[in-house]
Scaffold this active site. Structure first.
Site, short mmCIF file in Angstrom:
data_model
loop_
_atom_site.label_atom_id
_atom_site.label_comp_id
_atom_site.label_asym_id
_atom_site.label_seq_id
_atom_site.Cartn_x
_atom_site.Cartn_y
_atom_site.Cartn_z
N ASP A 141 40.52 45.66 41.30
CA ASP A 141 40.56 44.05 40.95
C ASP A 141 41.51 43.80 40.01
O ASP A 141 41.54 42.87 39.24
CB ASP A 141 39.22 43.76 40.47
CG ASP A 141 39.04 42.14 40.26
OD1 ASP A 141 38.21 41.75 39.44
OD2 ASP A 141 39.75 41.49 40.98
N LYS A 144 47.60 42.60 41.84
CA LYS A 144 47.35 42.65 43.57
C LYS A 144 48.31 43.40 44.03
O LYS A 144 48.38 44.19 44.92
CB LYS A 144 47.21 41.28 44.16
CG LYS A 144 46.00 40.56 43.30
CD LYS A 144 44.70 40.83 43.14
CE LYS A 144 44.17 40.26 42.25
NZ LYS A 144 43.01 41.14 41.88
N ASP A 169 39.02 43.53 45.80
CA ASP A 169 38.55 42.22 45.58
C ASP A 169 40.00 41.42 45.97
O ASP A 169 41.06 41.93 46.13
CB ASP A 169 38.34 41.87 44.12
CG ASP A 169 37.93 40.37 43.85
OD1 ASP A 169 38.19 39.64 42.85
OD2 ASP A 169 37.25 39.80 44.95
N ASN A 170 39.84 40.08 46.35
CA ASN A 170 41.08 39.15 46.42
C ASN A 170 41.78 39.45 47.72
O ASN A 170 43.15 39.39 47.45
CB ASN A 170 41.84 39.07 45.20
CG ASN A 170 40.88 38.78 44.12
OD1 ASN A 170 40.82 39.54 43.06
ND2 ASN A 170 40.20 37.78 44.04
N GLU A 199 35.61 33.24 43.76
CA GLU A 199 34.73 33.09 42.66
C GLU A 199 34.55 31.71 42.37
O GLU A 199 35.61 30.93 41.93
CB GLU A 199 34.97 33.86 41.44
CG GLU A 199 36.31 34.05 40.95
CD GLU A 199 37.32 34.99 41.56
OE1 GLU A 199 36.72 35.69 42.70
OE2 GLU A 199 38.41 35.34 40.91
O1 LIG Z 1 45.22 38.21 39.14
C1 LIG Z 1 43.99 38.63 39.41
N1 LIG Z 1 43.45 39.47 38.86
C2 LIG Z 1 44.28 40.41 38.47
C3 LIG Z 1 44.26 40.56 36.94
C4 LIG Z 1 45.22 40.89 36.11
C5 LIG Z 1 44.90 41.39 34.83
O2 LIG Z 1 44.00 42.36 34.63
C6 LIG Z 1 44.89 43.64 34.56
C7 LIG Z 1 45.84 43.27 33.54
O3 LIG Z 1 45.31 43.21 32.26
C8 LIG Z 1 46.36 41.69 34.16
O4 LIG Z 1 46.23 40.89 32.85
C9 LIG Z 1 43.00 37.45 40.21
C10 LIG Z 1 43.43 36.24 40.44
C11 LIG Z 1 42.38 35.42 41.21
N2 LIG Z 1 43.01 33.98 41.42
O5 LIG Z 1 42.33 33.15 41.99
O6 LIG Z 1 44.25 33.94 40.93
C12 LIG Z 1 41.31 35.51 41.32
C13 LIG Z 1 40.78 36.99 41.03
O7 LIG Z 1 39.60 37.24 41.62
C14 LIG Z 1 41.57 37.78 40.40
O8 LIG Z 1 41.17 39.21 40.26
MG LIG Z 2 39.49 39.52 41.47
#
Ligand SMILES: O=C(NC/C=C/[C@H]1OC[C@H](O)[C@@H]1O)c1cc([N+](=O)[O-])cc(O)c1O
Ligand SMILES: [Mg+2]
Length: 214
Positions: A141, A144, A169-170, A199
Site C-alpha cells: 500500500d 504504486k 491495494d489500489n 476508500e
Molecule cells: O499514494 C497512495 N499511497 C502511497 C503512499 C505513499 C506514502 O506512503 C509511503 C511513503 O511514505 C509515501 O509518502 C494512495 C493514493 C490514493 N489515492 O486515491 O490517491 C489512495 C490510496 O489508497 C493510496 O494508498
Molecule cells: Mg492504498
C-alpha cells in the site's frame, strides 16, 4: 502553522476512540475520513476484504509496505493470533510519528514493529535485522510504482515461500499497471482481483490477491 492531516486524524482517534480498543480506533478514523476529510487509508469497504483474506491466511509473520497513519496496521494486527508479528515500513517520518501514536492508542504495539525508511533499502535487511525467515502475508500500500520492484526484491531476498499471500491495494485507483502485469503473467503467482471502491468514495478500486507458488 496548520496541523497536518495525519495529526488531525490522530486527534479524532484520541477524541472519539477508546484506548486499547482497536475496533473503536478503526471506526473513529473511518468516520472522520468519510465525513470530515478524505485520507488514503484502505478504508472500511476494502478493509472487509483485507479482514477476510487475513482471517483465511492467519499469518505468523506479516509485512505491510506503506504505514501512513497506521489504519491498516491496526486492522491487520487486531486479527493476528497471539505471538504473531507484523512489520510495517514507512518512508515518511511525519507519517510514522502519527502511526506510532495510533498503534499505541489501539494497544497493539507489542504485535507491531514500525520501521522507518525506503522499502527498497529495508527489505534486504529484514532477515538479519528482524530474524525473519519468510513472510506468510504481505500488504502492499505504498508508492504504486514500488509494488513491482519490491515484490521482485522480496523474491530475490528469499522472503517469500510457497503459499505466501500478497494483497495489493489500489490496483485500479490510482492503479499499479506494472505490478498487475507482473503477478498476472508470472507462472510463479496465482492471482485474483477483488472488486471494491476507493476508500470513502464511489470510484472503483480493488485489491489483487496473489499467492506465491514457490
Ligand atoms: O499514494 C497512495 N499511497 C502511497 C503512499 C505513499 C506514502 O506512503 C509511503 C511513503 O511514505 C509515501 O509518502 C494512495 C493514493 C490514493 N489515492 O486515491 O490517491 C489512495 C490510496 O489508497 C493510496 O494508498
Ligand atoms: Mg492504498
Amino acid at each position: 502553522t496548520r496541523t497536518s492531516r495525519p495529526q488531525r486524524i490522530l486527534k479524532a482517534v484520541q477524541k472519539n476512540a477508546t484506548k486499547g480498543d482497536p475496533e473503536s480506533v478503526i471506526s473513529a478514523i473511518d468516520h472522520y475520513c468519510r465525513h470530515k476529510e478524505w485520507a488514503m487509508n484502505v478504508g472500511d469497504d476494502k478493509g472487509l476484504i483485507l479482514d477476510s483474506v487475513l482471517t483465511e491466511v492467519n499469518p505468523s509473520t506479516a509485512l505491510e509496505l506503506g504505514t501512513y497513519c497506521g489504519y491498516s496496521t491496526v486492522r491487520i494486527a487486531r486479527l493476528l493470533s497471539p505471538g504473531s508479528k507484523l512489520i510495517t515500513v514507512e518512508f515518511n517520518p511525519a507519517f510514522a510519528a502519527v502511526a506510532r501514536q495510533i498503534i499505541a492508542y489501539a494497544g497493539l504495539q507489542d504485535k507491531i514493529t514500525l520501521v522507518e525508511g525506503p522499502s527498497g533499502d529495508l527489505i534486504p535487511k529484514m532477515k538479519e535485522r528482524f530474524g525473519i525467515k519468510s513472510f506468510d502475508f504481505v500488504f502492499l500500500d505504498h508508492w504504486k510504482d514500488r509494488y513491482e520492484p519490491d515484490t521482485k526484491l522480496l523474491e530475490d531476498c528469499g522472503l517469500l515461500k510457497k503459499g505466501t499471500v500478497l494483497l495489493a491495494d489500489n490496483v485500479i485507483c490510482p492503479g499499479t499497471p506494472e505490478y498487475l502485469k507482473y503477478v498476472r503473467n508470472s507462472p510463479r503467482y496465482e492471482s485474483r482481483y477483488y472488486k471494491s471502491n476507493l476508500e470513502y468514495s464511489k470510484v472503483e478500486d480493488g485489491l489483487e490477491k496473489s499467492v506465491f507458488l514457490g
